[in-house]
Design a protein around this motif. Structure first.
Motif, short mmCIF file in Angstrom:
data_model
loop_
_atom_site.label_atom_id
_atom_site.label_comp_id
_atom_site.label_asym_id
_atom_site.label_seq_id
_atom_site.Cartn_x
_atom_site.Cartn_y
_atom_site.Cartn_z
N ILE A 86 1.26 1.44 16.84
CA ILE A 86 2.55 1.00 17.39
C ILE A 86 3.18 2.13 18.20
O ILE A 86 3.65 1.94 19.33
CB ILE A 86 3.49 0.54 16.27
CG1 ILE A 86 3.01 -0.79 15.68
CG2 ILE A 86 4.92 0.38 16.81
CD1 ILE A 86 3.82 -1.26 14.48
N GLU A 87 3.20 3.32 17.64
CA GLU A 87 3.80 4.46 18.33
C GLU A 87 3.11 4.71 19.67
O GLU A 87 3.78 4.98 20.68
CB GLU A 87 3.69 5.70 17.44
CG GLU A 87 4.53 5.62 16.17
CD GLU A 87 4.26 6.76 15.20
OE1 GLU A 87 3.29 7.52 15.44
OE2 GLU A 87 4.99 6.88 14.20
N ASN A 88 1.82 4.62 19.70
CA ASN A 88 1.09 4.89 20.93
C ASN A 88 1.28 3.78 21.96
O ASN A 88 1.38 4.05 23.15
CB ASN A 88 -0.39 5.08 20.62
CG ASN A 88 -0.69 6.51 20.23
OD1 ASN A 88 -1.04 7.33 21.07
ND2 ASN A 88 -0.52 6.83 18.95
N LEU A 89 1.36 2.55 21.51
CA LEU A 89 1.59 1.45 22.45
C LEU A 89 2.98 1.54 23.07
O LEU A 89 3.14 1.27 24.27
CB LEU A 89 1.40 0.11 21.75
CG LEU A 89 -0.04 -0.27 21.41
CD1 LEU A 89 -0.08 -1.55 20.57
CD2 LEU A 89 -0.90 -0.43 22.67
N VAL A 90 3.96 1.92 22.27
CA VAL A 90 5.30 2.10 22.82
C VAL A 90 5.28 3.19 23.88
O VAL A 90 5.88 3.05 24.96
CB VAL A 90 6.31 2.43 21.70
CG1 VAL A 90 7.67 2.82 22.30
CG2 VAL A 90 6.49 1.24 20.76
N ALA A 117 13.38 0.32 20.85
CA ALA A 117 13.01 0.86 22.16
C ALA A 117 12.90 -0.24 23.22
O ALA A 117 12.53 0.04 24.36
CB ALA A 117 11.69 1.61 22.05
N GLY A 118 13.23 -1.48 22.84
CA GLY A 118 13.21 -2.57 23.80
C GLY A 118 11.91 -3.34 23.89
O GLY A 118 11.72 -4.17 24.79
N VAL A 119 10.99 -3.07 22.96
CA VAL A 119 9.69 -3.75 22.94
C VAL A 119 9.79 -4.98 22.04
O VAL A 119 10.25 -4.88 20.89
CB VAL A 119 8.58 -2.81 22.43
CG1 VAL A 119 7.25 -3.53 22.34
CG2 VAL A 119 8.47 -1.58 23.33
N ILE A 120 9.37 -6.13 22.54
CA ILE A 120 9.33 -7.33 21.71
C ILE A 120 8.12 -7.22 20.77
O ILE A 120 7.05 -6.77 21.17
CB ILE A 120 9.25 -8.60 22.58
CG1 ILE A 120 9.45 -9.86 21.73
CG2 ILE A 120 7.94 -8.69 23.34
CD1 ILE A 120 9.55 -11.13 22.57
N VAL A 121 8.29 -7.59 19.50
CA VAL A 121 7.20 -7.52 18.52
C VAL A 121 7.00 -8.90 17.90
O VAL A 121 7.95 -9.50 17.39
CB VAL A 121 7.48 -6.48 17.42
CG1 VAL A 121 6.31 -6.43 16.43
CG2 VAL A 121 7.71 -5.09 18.02
N ILE A 122 5.76 -9.37 17.95
CA ILE A 122 5.41 -10.70 17.45
C ILE A 122 4.29 -10.57 16.42
O ILE A 122 3.27 -9.93 16.69
CB ILE A 122 4.95 -11.62 18.60
CG1 ILE A 122 6.10 -11.83 19.59
CG2 ILE A 122 4.43 -12.95 18.07
CD1 ILE A 122 5.68 -12.55 20.86
#
Length: 332
Positions: A86-90, A117-122
């Protein structure tokens, strides 16, 4: 966990390695097309179910002109690896992350940081706990899938009192909890019913399931029914029972719907399985991220992507399809 490796971007595929097993999907044009970047994190990259999710997500991303970066944990239960992913994808600037959580609660802090950080998570396949820790969930109703398995096993016992063994998955996962609870509801038992003769965790792995089943059969040699978290666990349980000369006394149910699993139903290794639709989860997840990137629309709540009991030995009161249908609709 090993230290984070350097991100490498090749001309054909984006390859991302963070000290866990990872696979990055190719862009449609072989490079960075400038399209929406979508992250995908599965529990592993070897289980056929998650392979299908990755393949379907890649295909849908290409169709939408998006770029998919797909990662996976080293094993079912690798929460630490998924946190790093997750950290790397952000940091890669993805607009959204699709994740099948290894830990429904252990991943929450990392998900919150991504959303902040404004990332949608599904969530795909596996709900978080609580469910609203993500923007939306696209998954099988796993309690219903478990209930269907349990109802079929009860019917297949034809009035015999169950002496039940349970090959569970990974503690702390909502899929594992919901299927387990649903099965007990379907077969008409509770957690503390004396008919529940033994339980072991398997992480959904065939080899671990075989070892677990060997141990269970030593303690309960006259077991007559078997719950399994997924089809690899069912295959491992069957192999242990076969070696012990006890396969014929067991009614075995499962959940997944892989083509291997359906063939095992057809061959009589598994009595029945509940087919899921992983491609729908992936496609709907990718579409939601693209829509969010394009116009800010966010999905919400739980979307049931469906399930279907498959068996060649139908029982009264439990709707089912035969393995011919299963072979036409299976995955993997």
């Amino acid at each position: 966990m090993t230290s984070r490796n350097t991100v490498r971007i090749a001309a054909i595929c984006c390859a991302l390695t963070v000290g866990l097993t990872s696979v990055a999907a190719c862009n449609r044009d072989g490079g960075d097309s400038g399209g929406v970047k979508v992250g995908l994190i599965t529990k592993t990259d070897t289980n056929p179910f998650f392979v299908k999710i990755r393949e379907a997500a890649k295909k849908e991303a290409e169709a939408k002109g998006a770029n998919l970066v797909a990662l996976a944990g080293k094993f079912d239960g690798d929460n630490e690896g998924q946190v790093a992913a997750i950290e790397n994808l952000v940091s890669q600037g993805v607009k959204g992350i699709l994740i099948t959580p290894n830990s429904s609660s252990g991943i929450l802090a990392a998900i919150k940081k991504a959303r902040d950080a404004g990332v949608i998570v599904i969530a795909l396949d596996t709900a978080t706990d609580p469910e609203n820790a993500v923007d939306a969930t696209f998954a099988t109703d796993n309690k219903e899938a478990g209930r269907l398995q349990g109802a079929w096993v009860k019917g297949a016992l034809a009035g015999k009192a169950p002496k039940l063994l349970m090959l569970d998955g990974t503690p702390g996962g909502t899929v594992d909890t919901f299927r387990h609870q649903g099965f007990l509801e379907g077969i008409g038992l509770t957690e503390n019913s004396p008919e529940v003769a033994g339980k072991e965790n398997t992480n959904g792995d065939q080899t671990k399931a075989q070892t677990a089943m060997e141990n269970l059969l030593q303690r309960v040699p006259d077991a007559n029914s078997l719950y399994t978290i997924n089809e690899p666990a069912a295959a491992g349980g069957y192999e242990a029972a076969k070696k012990a000369g006890k396969a014929g006394q067991l009614v075995i149910g499962s959940v997944d719907g892989s083509c291997t699993g359906v063939r095992n139903v057809k061959a009589g290794i598994i009595g029945a399985t509940v087919l899921q639709f992983p491609a729908k989860m992936a496609e709907q997840g990718v579409d939601a991220v693209v829509a969010f990137a394009q116009n800010g629309t966010k999905p919400s709540g739980f979307t049931n992507t469906g399930s279907q009991l498959v068996t060649d030995k139908p029982v009264a009161g439990v709707p089912s399809k035969d393995t011919a249908w299963g072979e036409q609709n299976c995955w993997g």
